[in-house]
Design a protein around this motif. Structure first.
Motif, short mmCIF file in Angstrom:
data_model
loop_
_atom_site.label_atom_id
_atom_site.label_comp_id
_atom_site.label_asym_id
_atom_site.label_seq_id
_atom_site.Cartn_x
_atom_site.Cartn_y
_atom_site.Cartn_z
N LYS A 179 41.96 20.84 -13.46
CA LYS A 179 43.22 21.47 -13.04
C LYS A 179 43.06 22.98 -12.86
O LYS A 179 43.62 23.57 -11.93
CB LYS A 179 44.31 21.17 -14.07
CG LYS A 179 45.70 21.62 -13.66
CD LYS A 179 46.72 21.20 -14.72
CE LYS A 179 48.13 21.65 -14.32
NZ LYS A 179 49.12 21.25 -15.35
N ASN A 192 47.81 13.01 -18.69
CA ASN A 192 46.48 13.61 -18.69
C ASN A 192 45.40 12.56 -18.45
O ASN A 192 44.39 12.83 -17.79
CB ASN A 192 46.22 14.32 -20.02
CG ASN A 192 47.12 15.53 -20.21
OD1 ASN A 192 47.99 15.81 -19.38
ND2 ASN A 192 46.92 16.25 -21.29
N GLY A 209 45.34 11.93 -14.74
CA GLY A 209 44.66 13.01 -14.02
C GLY A 209 43.16 13.00 -14.22
O GLY A 209 42.40 13.21 -13.27
N ALA A 210 42.71 12.76 -15.45
CA ALA A 210 41.27 12.75 -15.73
C ALA A 210 40.58 11.58 -15.05
O ALA A 210 39.50 11.73 -14.48
CB ALA A 210 41.03 12.71 -17.24
N ASN A 255 40.97 14.62 -21.96
CA ASN A 255 41.96 15.71 -21.96
C ASN A 255 41.32 17.01 -21.47
O ASN A 255 41.89 17.76 -20.68
CB ASN A 255 42.49 15.89 -23.39
CG ASN A 255 43.98 15.80 -23.46
OD1 ASN A 255 44.63 15.23 -22.60
ND2 ASN A 255 44.54 16.37 -24.52
N TYR A 291 40.68 16.91 -17.78
CA TYR A 291 41.92 17.09 -17.02
C TYR A 291 42.25 18.57 -16.86
O TYR A 291 42.52 19.05 -15.75
CB TYR A 291 43.07 16.36 -17.73
CG TYR A 291 44.43 16.70 -17.16
CD1 TYR A 291 44.85 16.18 -15.94
CD2 TYR A 291 45.30 17.56 -17.85
CE1 TYR A 291 46.09 16.51 -15.42
CE2 TYR A 291 46.54 17.89 -17.34
CZ TYR A 291 46.93 17.35 -16.12
OH TYR A 291 48.16 17.68 -15.59
#
Length: 414
Positions: A405, A345, A348-349, A398, A401
């Protein structure tokens, strides 16, 4: 400009264009040295120089060609001016490792000299749009600054790096410039395609307001705070087991505690990372090593991030089931102001924020120096939004992310 020293800025009047025009009006001797010359700059300066040349002035211009930022068509305008006036000298600097980078416009009218020295090249942007700062100084030909300026131009006249501009030199530079443009266009296209989809970082404050207004996010944050306090007590208890023999009771305490931290076998799931149990359960087969690992993390929690992570990475890499997720959750729980959680996460963030990092959260992919950089990056994010520690910043990451998404936040460049 009656003052002996005037600060010239395009944000106020007169800007650079007006100052240069005023500087050269009525001048008998003109000297210019710039790193870059663009077409708009040539379109501006050539008529001014032509007017003074027709009035009997002497003109010297020195132009750089580093990085191919000077336009061939601009040099062509200067060459035409030179061919029309014998009192006009144009010299061009060869490209070299040390950039030819001066920006000076000097003029003499009688015994009075004025020189504009600063950041402005002879480009359209520098003349009226860019954020440029220069000093326009009124001085004498034989005072300290006058002598220094004359000595500088005398050095330029004798410098072998500077060649007289003629059609041969112009054509060679034009050919090289065309090749550079072609290759640069290819590179820029590939670069733009490869760059991560970042955002204007100022949007973070807007995102944080959405985060604070999200009931589920705030409920998750409150739960994280409670879990972190419980996790810290458990980790300390497991680390303390290293002081004695690894008895069956100690092994059971490790299994129960690690299960609650990871969330495996119905445990409380006090660590936030969701994927730890998938591999982390293997660590339960190595009770003695894991107890020592907890104690190592506790002792390293007081050390700088790079040093502590290096030690925990070396030890964790030898224990099956221990990975980057588990190690950084452990370190962050012991020292949330020093160590950041790093998992998928996080990857991704950070990518959503335009920060490139290893795609997979694994020990071999993130070295100690890089991990320390990531901690500082996440700390800087926390400073922007006013979080108290890196665990709280991780909660916000978090949320980013999952929102990105799901398509609820657009991660695009401004």
């Amino acid at each position: 400009m009656s003052d002996p020293v005037v600060l010239v800025s395009n944000a106020s009047m007169p800007g650079h264009a007006a100052s240069i025009r005023d500087l050269f009006d009525g001048a008998e001797d003109i000297k210019i040295a710039v790193a870059f010359l663009k077409r708009r700059g040539a379109d501006f300066i050539v008529p001014i120089l032509g007017k003074q040349l027709r009035a009997g002035a002497n003109v010297e211009v020195f132009v750089g060609t580093d990085f191919f930022h000077t336009d061939p068509c601009a040099l062509e305008e200067l060459l035409t001016l030179k061919q029309r006036h014998t009192a006009c000298m144009i010299r061009v600097a060869d490209r070299a490792p040390a950039t030819f980078h001066p920006k000076i416009f000097a003029a003499r009218a009688g015994a009075t000299c004025r020189s504009l020295i600063g950041s402005a090249n002879m480009t359209g942007g520098a003349l009226d749009k860019n954020e440029e700062l220069s000093l326009c100084v009124t001085h004498a030909l034989d005072d300290t600054i006058g002598k220094s300026i004359e000595a500088t131009f005398e050095r330029y006249r004798k410098w072998s790096r500077l060649q007289e501009l003629d059609p041969l030199l112009l054509q060679q530079y034009s050919s090289d410039h065309a090749i550079d443009k072609r290759e640069r266009d290819k590179y820029e296209k590939a670069r733009d395609a490869a760059l991560p989809a970042g955002i204007d970082l100022r949007v973070i404050s807007d995102w944080h307001r959405l985060y604070l207004a999200n009931p589920k996010a705030m409920s998750d944050l409150a739960a994280r705070r409670r879990s972190r306090a419980k996790a810290l007590r458990l980790q300390r208890a497991i680390a303390a087991l290293s002081d004695g023999p690894t008895t069956q009771r100690a092994k059971a305490q490790l299994r129960d505690g690690l299960g609650d931290l990871m969330g495996s076998s119905g445990g409380a799931h006090l660590w936030g990372s969701a994927n730890i149990p998938r591999q982390g359960s293997k660590a339960l087969e190595h009770e003695k090593e894991m107890i020592r690992f907890f104690e190592l993390a506790r002792s390293m929690s007081h050390r700088p991030a790079q040093e502590g992570y290096d030690a925990i990475r070396r030890a964790g890499d030898l224990i099956p089931g221990v990975g980057l997720n588990m190690a950084t959750e452990m370190l962050c729980t012991f020292a949330p102001t020093r160590y950041a959680i790093y998992n998928g996460n996080t990857v991704g963030a950070l990518r959503a924020l335009g920060i490139e990092t290893a795609r997979y959260a694994q020990f071999h992919a993130i070295g100690p120096a890089r991990y320390a950089q990531i901690c500082e990056t996440i700390r800087a994010l926390g400073t922007r939004i006013g979080t108290t520690d890196l665990s709280e910043a991780d909660a916000f990451l978090n949320w980013i992310y999952f929102e990105v998404k799901a398509g609820r936040l657009q991660a695009k460049r401004a």
